[in-house]
Design an enzyme around this catalytic site. Structure first.
Site, PDB file in Angstrom:
ATOM      1  N   LYS A 116       0.798  -1.223   0.000  1.00 16.34           N
ATOM      2  CA  LYS A 116       0.000   0.000   0.000  1.00 16.34           C
ATOM      3  C   LYS A 116       0.833   1.276   0.000  1.00 16.34           C
ATOM      4  O   LYS A 116       0.420   2.284  -0.585  1.00 16.34           O
ATOM      5  CB  LYS A 116      -0.982  -0.031   1.168  1.00 16.34           C
ATOM      6  CG  LYS A 116      -2.007  -1.140   1.002  1.00 16.34           C
ATOM      7  CD  LYS A 116      -2.973  -1.247   2.151  1.00 16.34           C
ATOM      8  CE  LYS A 116      -3.914  -2.435   1.949  1.00 16.34           C
ATOM      9  NZ  LYS A 116      -4.861  -2.604   3.052  1.00 16.34           N
ATOM     10  N   GLU A 200      -2.070   7.298   8.387  1.00 18.57           N
ATOM     11  CA  GLU A 200      -2.755   8.212   7.484  1.00 18.57           C
ATOM     12  C   GLU A 200      -3.654   9.155   8.268  1.00 18.57           C
ATOM     13  O   GLU A 200      -4.050   8.866   9.400  1.00 18.57           O
ATOM     14  CB  GLU A 200      -3.632   7.446   6.486  1.00 18.57           C
ATOM     15  CG  GLU A 200      -2.891   6.765   5.375  1.00 18.57           C
ATOM     16  CD  GLU A 200      -3.840   6.097   4.394  1.00 18.57           C
ATOM     17  OE1 GLU A 200      -3.399   5.847   3.258  1.00 18.57           O
ATOM     18  OE2 GLU A 200      -4.996   5.821   4.753  1.00 18.57           O
ATOM     19  N   ARG A 291      -7.821  -7.383  -9.084  1.00 17.89           N
ATOM     20  CA  ARG A 291      -8.638  -8.577  -9.373  1.00 17.89           C
ATOM     21  C   ARG A 291     -10.053  -8.144  -9.705  1.00 17.89           C
ATOM     22  O   ARG A 291     -10.381  -6.965  -9.622  1.00 17.89           O
ATOM     23  CB  ARG A 291      -8.668  -9.484  -8.141  1.00 17.89           C
ATOM     24  CG  ARG A 291      -9.171  -8.741  -6.903  1.00 17.89           C
ATOM     25  CD  ARG A 291      -9.368  -9.641  -5.723  1.00 17.89           C
ATOM     26  NE  ARG A 291      -9.593  -8.921  -4.491  1.00 17.89           N
ATOM     27  CZ  ARG A 291     -10.742  -8.368  -4.115  1.00 17.89           C
ATOM     28  NH1 ARG A 291     -11.798  -8.459  -4.900  1.00 17.89           N
ATOM     29  NH2 ARG A 291     -10.840  -7.733  -2.963  1.00 17.89           N
TER      30      ARG A 291
END
Length: 447
Positions: A116, A200, A291
Site C-alpha cells: 500500500k 494516514e 482482481r
C-alpha cells in the site's frame, strides 16, 4: 484464445467464471476441497480435481496442488477469481514459470499495488491525490508520533498489506497512539506475516467510491464508471450501488477521467479497481485492487460489458474492442451481499440448505451457487449469494430490491436478509445520505 481454464476458487464467483467460459466456448476445470465435492461450480465445470481437505490452507491456498491440477488437466490458463490467490504475486509468478497464463495483471503489477505504501508512492508520482500520511512504513513509535504531528489528529494506523479490515485502528490523540502502536504491529504480524504498518489522516465519515477500469496489453484504458461502496459493517462491504447518489455528473466525469489518465501512464493491464475516499468534494486514493471485485456485477448491469469476459480476452492478448465513447451508462443498479450469518449477532451460520427459491422478474440477477440440499461449510467466507437489481432510476431499484429480498427463500441457515430490509427501509438510505460509518451507527440505534 485459451482452450481450457482452471478456476482456482469456489462458490458463486467460480460458478460465474464457468458460465462466461461456456459463453466463450472455453473448457473449464473446477478445483475443490473434499467438502465442496458436490458444489455447483464442480457440477457444471467440464472437469474437476480435488485438491485437498476442507481447510483453506490444505485446499484453495495449496499452490502446489492447484498447479498440479492445471498440469494434469492440460489447462493453459488459471483464473484466480476473487480472494485466495487473486492478488498473490508469488502465485502469479509460479503460474507463469510453469508456462500457464495467469488471468490478471503481471506479477510485478500485483506486487506493486499489493504494497500500500508503494502503491501510494506510484499514484502520487503521477500527480494523483492520495491520503496524507507517513511516506514509508513506520520503524518506531517516534516516527509515528512525528508523522501524526505533521498531519494532525485524528489519524489511522493501517496494515501495509492484506485487507478485510484487519490491522486498522483509529487514533484520536498522542496517548492513544503510544498505547496502540505495538498492539497494531502485533496484530498485523499475526494476520499477514509482517509488521509493516503506516499512518494516514483519518477522515470522519467519508464515502467509499471506486472506479472500474479495463486495460489491455496494447495500452488502451477505458473506465466503466464508479461504484458507491459506503454501506459497510466493520469495513466489510454489504451493499453497493452505481451510479453513486452523492456525485454530480461533472464530479463523476472528472475522477473517472483522472483514473484513466493515471492508469494509462502506469501501463497497467487487466481489470482493476481504484478505491477512493470522498470527503468535502475531494477524492483521495486508498488502494488499487488488481482482481475482479465481488461488486463487478452492478457495473456490468449499467454498461452491458461482461467484465470476466474482458479479463479473459485481455489475458489472451486480445485488444479491447470498444473505446470510452462506446460506453453508455443506463439506469441504476444495486447489489446486496447475502451472508450466512445471524442478522443480529452476525455469528456465521453454516449448515445444509433445506429449501431454496431465488427471486426473479425483470431487472433481477442472482449470483449464487446455492441449491436445496447443498452444504454451507464453516471453513470459508460466509457470502452465499448476491442479489443484483437494475431499474430505470434509484427509487425503482430500491423497491425492486426490497421485493426480491422478501421473495428470497433460504432455509437451513440464518441469513442477513432482515438486515438488508431494515437498511433499505431507512430514510437515510432512501435519500442517499450515508457514509462508511453509517451502518455501524445505524446498528447501534436499531439493534
Amino acid at each position: 484464445m485459451f482452450k481450457k481454464i482452471l478456476i482456482a476458487n469456489r462458490g458463486e464467483i467460480a460458478l460465474r467464471i464457468v458460465r462466461t467460459c461456456r459463453d466463450l466456448g472455453i473448457k473449464t476445470v473446477a478445483v475443490h476441497s473434499l467438502i465442496d465435492k458436490d458444489s455447483m461450480h464442480v457440477r457444471l465445470a467440464d472437469e474437476s480435481v480435488c485438491i485437498g481437505k476442507s481447510s483453506i490452507k490444505n485446499s484453495y491456498l495449496n499452490s502446489f496442488a492447484i498447479l498440479s491440477a492445471a498440469e494434469i488437466t492440460n489447462s493453459d490458463a488459471i483464473h484466480p477469481g476473487a480472494g485466495f490467490f487473486s492478488e498473490n504475486y508469488e502465485f502469479s509468478s509460479m503460474v507463469k514459470k510453469h508456462k500457464i497464463s495467469f488471468i490478471g495483471p503481471t506479477s510485478k503489477q500485483i506486487k506493486i499495488f499489493g504494497d500500500k505504501i508503494n502503491a501510494k508512492k506510484l499514484m502520487k508520482k503521477h500527480k494523483f491525490p492520495v491520503i496524507p500520511g507517513s511516506e514509508d512504513y513506520l520503524k518506531s513509535i517516534d516516527e509515528a508520533l512525528e508523522a501524526a504531528k505533521k498531519i494532525s489528529y485524528p489519524v489511522i494506523l493501517k496494515a501495509g498489506s492484506g485487507g478485510g479490515g484487519k490491522g486498522i485502528r483509529v487514533i484520536k490523540n498522542q496517548k492513544e497512539l503510544i498505547e496502540n502502536y505495538a498492539i497494531v504491529k502485533q496484530e498485523v504480524k499475526n494476520s499477514f506475516g509482517n509488521e509493516n504498518i503506516y499512518l494516514e489522516k483519518f477522515f470522519d465519515n467519508p464515502r467509499h467510491i471506486e472506479v472500474q477500469i479495463v486495460a489491455d496489453k496494447q495500452g488502451n484504458v477505458v473506465h466503466l464508471g464508479e461504484r458507491d461502496c459506503s454501506i459497510q459493517r466493520n469495513k466489510q462491504k454489504i451493499i453497493e450501488e452505481t451510479p453513486s447518489p452523492t456525485l454530480s455528473n461533472s464530479q463523476r466525469k472528472k475522477i473517472c477521467n483522472l483514473v484513466v489518465k493515471t492508469i494509462k501512464k502506469i501501463g497497467y493491464e487487466s481489470l482493476g479497481t481504484v478505491e477512493l475516499l470522498y470527503k468535502n468534494k475531494k477524492f483521495y486514493f486508498m488502494e488499487m485492487n488488481t482482481r475482479v471485485q465481488i461488486e463487478h456485477t452492478i457495473t456490468e448491469r449499467i454498461t452491458g460489458i461482461d467484465l470476466i469476459k474482458q479479463q479473459i480476452k485481455i489475458s489472451a492478448g486480445q485488444k479491447i474492442t470498444f473505446n470510452q465513447k462506446d460506453i453508455q451508462f443506463s439506469g441504476h443498479s444495486i447489489q446486496c451481499r447475502i451472508n450466512a450469518e445471524d442478522p443480529l449477532s452476525f455469528i456465521p451460520s453454516p449448515g445444509r440448505i433445506k429449501e431454496y427459491h431465488s427471486p426473479g422478474g425483470p431487472g433481477v440477477r442472482i449470483d449464487s451457487a446455492l441449491y436445496a440440499g447443498c452444504i454451507v461449510p464453516h471453513q470459508y467466507d460466509n457470502l452465499i449469494s448476491k442479489i443484483i437489481i437494475y431499474s430505470r432510476n434509484r427509487n425503482e431499484a430500491i423497491l425492486r430490491l426490497k421485493r426480491c429480498l422478501i421473495e428470497y427463500v433460504i432455509n437451513g441457515v440464518k441469513t442477513n436478509i432482515p438486515l438488508h430490509l431494515k437498511i433499505l427501509n431507512s430514510k437515510d438510505y432512501i435519500k442517499g445520505n450515508y457514509h462508511i460509518n453509517w451502518l455501524n451507527k445505524f446498528l447501534s440505534i436499531n439493534y
